[in-house]
Design a protein around this motif. Structure first.
Motif, PDB file in Angstrom:
ATOM      1  N   GLN A  42     -24.331  14.052 -43.659  1.00  0.00           N
ATOM      2  CA  GLN A  42     -23.830  12.965 -44.502  1.00  0.00           C
ATOM      3  C   GLN A  42     -24.993  12.052 -44.922  1.00  0.00           C
ATOM      4  O   GLN A  42     -25.826  11.672 -44.085  1.00  0.00           O
ATOM      5  CB  GLN A  42     -22.780  12.148 -43.745  1.00  0.00           C
ATOM      6  CG  GLN A  42     -21.516  12.936 -43.416  1.00  0.00           C
ATOM      7  CD  GLN A  42     -20.474  12.101 -42.706  1.00  0.00           C
ATOM      8  OE1 GLN A  42     -20.737  10.983 -42.297  1.00  0.00           O
ATOM      9  NE2 GLN A  42     -19.278  12.645 -42.541  1.00  0.00           N
ATOM     10  N   HIS A  43     -25.027  11.715 -46.225  1.00  0.00           N
ATOM     11  CA  HIS A  43     -26.059  10.841 -46.772  1.00  0.00           C
ATOM     12  C   HIS A  43     -25.419   9.539 -47.234  1.00  0.00           C
ATOM     13  O   HIS A  43     -24.512   9.548 -48.074  1.00  0.00           O
ATOM     14  CB  HIS A  43     -26.774  11.508 -47.954  1.00  0.00           C
ATOM     15  CG  HIS A  43     -27.413  12.822 -47.604  1.00  0.00           C
ATOM     16  ND1 HIS A  43     -28.584  12.920 -46.892  1.00  0.00           N
ATOM     17  CD2 HIS A  43     -27.005  14.095 -47.880  1.00  0.00           C
ATOM     18  CE1 HIS A  43     -28.892  14.200 -46.738  1.00  0.00           C
ATOM     19  NE2 HIS A  43     -27.952  14.926 -47.338  1.00  0.00           N
ATOM     20  N   ASP A  44     -25.847   8.442 -46.698  1.00  0.00           N
ATOM     21  CA  ASP A  44     -25.345   7.124 -47.098  1.00  0.00           C
ATOM     22  C   ASP A  44     -26.301   6.559 -48.150  1.00  0.00           C
ATOM     23  O   ASP A  44     -27.431   6.152 -47.849  1.00  0.00           O
ATOM     24  CB  ASP A  44     -25.282   6.193 -45.882  1.00  0.00           C
ATOM     25  CG  ASP A  44     -24.554   4.892 -46.200  1.00  0.00           C
ATOM     26  OD1 ASP A  44     -24.326   4.609 -47.401  1.00  0.00           O
ATOM     27  OD2 ASP A  44     -24.212   4.157 -45.252  1.00  0.00           O
ATOM     28  N   GLN A  45     -25.855   6.553 -49.410  1.00  0.00           N
ATOM     29  CA  GLN A  45     -26.716   6.103 -50.503  1.00  0.00           C
ATOM     30  C   GLN A  45     -27.048   4.619 -50.398  1.00  0.00           C
ATOM     31  O   GLN A  45     -28.130   4.177 -50.813  1.00  0.00           O
ATOM     32  CB  GLN A  45     -26.041   6.391 -51.848  1.00  0.00           C
ATOM     33  CG  GLN A  45     -25.833   7.883 -52.107  1.00  0.00           C
ATOM     34  CD  GLN A  45     -25.178   8.137 -53.447  1.00  0.00           C
ATOM     35  OE1 GLN A  45     -24.761   7.197 -54.133  1.00  0.00           O
ATOM     36  NE2 GLN A  45     -25.069   9.416 -53.842  1.00  0.00           N
ATOM     37  N   ALA A  46     -26.119   3.855 -49.840  1.00  0.00           N
ATOM     38  CA  ALA A  46     -26.359   2.416 -49.749  1.00  0.00           C
ATOM     39  C   ALA A  46     -27.496   2.088 -48.782  1.00  0.00           C
ATOM     40  O   ALA A  46     -28.385   1.283 -49.072  1.00  0.00           O
ATOM     41  CB  ALA A  46     -25.086   1.707 -49.310  1.00  0.00           C
ATOM     42  N   SER A  47     -27.462   2.708 -47.609  1.00  0.00           N
ATOM     43  CA  SER A  47     -28.473   2.415 -46.588  1.00  0.00           C
ATOM     44  C   SER A  47     -29.614   3.412 -46.579  1.00  0.00           C
ATOM     45  O   SER A  47     -30.663   3.164 -45.973  1.00  0.00           O
ATOM     46  CB  SER A  47     -27.824   2.390 -45.204  1.00  0.00           C
ATOM     47  OG  SER A  47     -27.263   3.664 -44.888  1.00  0.00           O
ATOM     48  N   GLY A  48     -29.406   4.552 -47.230  1.00  0.00           N
ATOM     49  CA  GLY A  48     -30.433   5.584 -47.237  1.00  0.00           C
ATOM     50  C   GLY A  48     -30.493   6.384 -45.948  1.00  0.00           C
ATOM     51  O   GLY A  48     -31.418   7.178 -45.764  1.00  0.00           O
ATOM     52  N   LEU A  49     -29.513   6.190 -45.068  1.00  0.00           N
ATOM     53  CA  LEU A  49     -29.507   6.890 -43.787  1.00  0.00           C
ATOM     54  C   LEU A  49     -28.828   8.253 -43.940  1.00  0.00           C
ATOM     55  O   LEU A  49     -27.888   8.408 -44.720  1.00  0.00           O
ATOM     56  CB  LEU A  49     -28.784   6.069 -42.724  1.00  0.00           C
ATOM     57  CG  LEU A  49     -29.419   4.717 -42.371  1.00  0.00           C
ATOM     58  CD1 LEU A  49     -28.551   3.980 -41.360  1.00  0.00           C
ATOM     59  CD2 LEU A  49     -30.830   4.908 -41.817  1.00  0.00           C
ATOM     60  N   THR A  50     -29.327   9.187 -43.169  1.00  0.00           N
ATOM     61  CA  THR A  50     -28.762  10.529 -43.165  1.00  0.00           C
ATOM     62  C   THR A  50     -28.275  10.866 -41.762  1.00  0.00           C
ATOM     63  O   THR A  50     -29.023  10.748 -40.786  1.00  0.00           O
ATOM     64  CB  THR A  50     -29.802  11.575 -43.604  1.00  0.00           C
ATOM     65  OG1 THR A  50     -30.223  11.289 -44.940  1.00  0.00           O
ATOM     66  CG2 THR A  50     -29.203  12.977 -43.540  1.00  0.00           C
ATOM     67  N   THR A  51     -27.018  11.268 -41.668  1.00  0.00           N
ATOM     68  CA  THR A  51     -26.432  11.649 -40.382  1.00  0.00           C
ATOM     69  C   THR A  51     -26.447  13.168 -40.276  1.00  0.00           C
ATOM     70  O   THR A  51     -25.859  13.851 -41.123  1.00  0.00           O
ATOM     71  CB  THR A  51     -24.991  11.139 -40.260  1.00  0.00           C
ATOM     72  OG1 THR A  51     -24.972   9.718 -40.434  1.00  0.00           O
ATOM     73  CG2 THR A  51     -24.413  11.489 -38.902  1.00  0.00           C
ATOM     74  N   PRO A  52     -27.096  13.708 -39.269  1.00  0.00           N
ATOM     75  CA  PRO A  52     -27.172  15.160 -39.134  1.00  0.00           C
ATOM     76  C   PRO A  52     -25.803  15.759 -38.816  1.00  0.00           C
ATOM     77  O   PRO A  52     -24.920  15.066 -38.301  1.00  0.00           O
ATOM     78  CB  PRO A  52     -28.153  15.367 -37.971  1.00  0.00           C
ATOM     79  CG  PRO A  52     -28.053  14.111 -37.171  1.00  0.00           C
ATOM     80  CD  PRO A  52     -27.780  13.018 -38.161  1.00  0.00           C
ATOM     81  N   PRO A  53     -25.612  17.031 -39.101  1.00  0.00           N
ATOM     82  CA  PRO A  53     -24.324  17.671 -38.817  1.00  0.00           C
ATOM     83  C   PRO A  53     -24.081  17.790 -37.312  1.00  0.00           C
ATOM     84  O   PRO A  53     -25.018  17.805 -36.505  1.00  0.00           O
ATOM     85  CB  PRO A  53     -24.457  19.041 -39.472  1.00  0.00           C
ATOM     86  CG  PRO A  53     -25.926  19.294 -39.527  1.00  0.00           C
ATOM     87  CD  PRO A  53     -26.564  17.968 -39.733  1.00  0.00           C
ATOM     88  N   SER A  54     -22.806  17.878 -36.964  1.00  0.00           N
ATOM     89  CA  SER A  54     -22.425  18.019 -35.557  1.00  0.00           C
ATOM     90  C   SER A  54     -21.144  18.849 -35.484  1.00  0.00           C
ATOM     91  O   SER A  54     -20.466  19.062 -36.482  1.00  0.00           O
ATOM     92  CB  SER A  54     -22.214  16.655 -34.901  1.00  0.00           C
ATOM     93  OG  SER A  54     -21.177  15.944 -35.551  1.00  0.00           O
ATOM     94  N   ALA A  55     -20.827  19.272 -34.272  1.00  0.00           N
ATOM     95  CA  ALA A  55     -19.610  20.066 -34.079  1.00  0.00           C
ATOM     96  C   ALA A  55     -19.084  19.847 -32.669  1.00  0.00           C
ATOM     97  O   ALA A  55     -19.854  19.664 -31.721  1.00  0.00           O
ATOM     98  CB  ALA A  55     -19.876  21.543 -34.319  1.00  0.00           C
ATOM     99  N   ALA A  56     -17.765  19.844 -32.560  1.00  0.00           N
ATOM    100  CA  ALA A  56     -17.096  19.727 -31.262  1.00  0.00           C
ATOM    101  C   ALA A  56     -16.162  20.915 -31.097  1.00  0.00           C
ATOM    102  O   ALA A  56     -15.367  21.214 -31.993  1.00  0.00           O
ATOM    103  CB  ALA A  56     -16.316  18.423 -31.172  1.00  0.00           C
TER     104      ALA A  56
END
Length: 251
Positions: free
Chosen positions: A137-151
């Motif tokens: 997930q890429h947050d355009q507002a903050s420029g942060l990227t959350t890596p993928p995960s799985a449960a």
């Protein structure tokens, strides 16, 4: 005469209904594979069940009325019928409009979750398997990227190899999801402990309850005696008619 015949017929029908019992529909619209699995599960646990073909609508499982509650508890505890998972082709088929990137990501995450869940459910002894995938997930507002995960959640029986396959399950999940690292895969397992077991069968002998055996024998003797009386009555009536007709002829 007709009244006696009807009475005997009614008694016979009532006895037959008493022996067969009353069956109710437990589950309908099943595939044959699901119906067979449900039937085996119920029979192994002491529930009398039948599989009935219903044509285009599939198969139905029927049980005795007094076993309905127990049967429902058994199929719920064993997660029956099994969940039907969708494939990537099914999820992405028939798209009529151009989807946004967010919608495409959501569909892809769902499709991957379904494919992995279907794969892990094939492991021996697995009662239920669920996989939840979160793509990058890429947050355009903050420029942060959350890596993928799985449960991953797997409920399995005691003799299942799942506890020895945790590393392989993590590796398979990581390789199926783009950009997913193996340390971002969480696996939760639960040991399935069944509470609705089959009742212990008690070996009965005739001397344990001689009155029950005596009552059954007496009932059979009474039925045979009633049949003999009915036959004798018919023969006597026929002889009487023949004799009457013969006397009239001589007169």
């Amino acid at each position: 005469m007709r009244g006696i015949s009807r009475m005997v017929l009614c008694v016979a029908v009532s006895a037959l209904l008493g022996l067969t019992g009353c069956r109710q529909e437990l589950y309908s619209g099943l595939t044959e594979a699901d119906a067979n699995e449900m039937l085996i599960t119920l029979l192994k646990r002491g529930v009398s069940a039948d599989k009935v073909a219903t044509g285009k609508t599939g198969f139905t499982i029927e049980v005795e009325e007094e076993d309905m509650v127990r049967a429902l508890e058994i199929i719920k505890e064993n997660s029956l019928p099994r969940a039907q998972f969708q494939s990537l082709g099914t999820v992405f088929s028939g798209q009529g409009m151009i989807a946004s990137q967010t919608e495409e990501q959501a569909r892809l995450a769902f499709a991957l979750s379904q494919e992995l869940s279907a794969s892990f459910s094939k492991i021996a002894g697995v009662i239920d398997a669920r996989v939840h995938v979160v793509l990058v997930q890429h947050d355009q507002a903050s420029g942060l990227t959350t890596p993928p995960s799985a449960a991953v959640f797997i409920r399995h029986t005691k003799d299942s190899p799942v506890p020895d396959m945790i590393a392989g399950i993590k590796d398979t999940t990581a390789k199926a999801v783009p950009g997913l690292q193996i340390d971002h895969v969480a696996v939760l397992t639960e040991l399935f402990q069944e509470s609705r077991l089959a009742p212990k069968l008690k070996v009965s002998h005739w001397y344990d309850n001689p009155w029950a055996v005596t009552g059954t024998v007496l009932a059979v003797i009474a039925a045979l005696a009633a049949s003999a009386v009915l036959i004798a009555y018919k023969l006597g009536l026929r002889l009487h008619r023949d004799q009457t007709g013969h006397d009239k002829t001589e007169g």
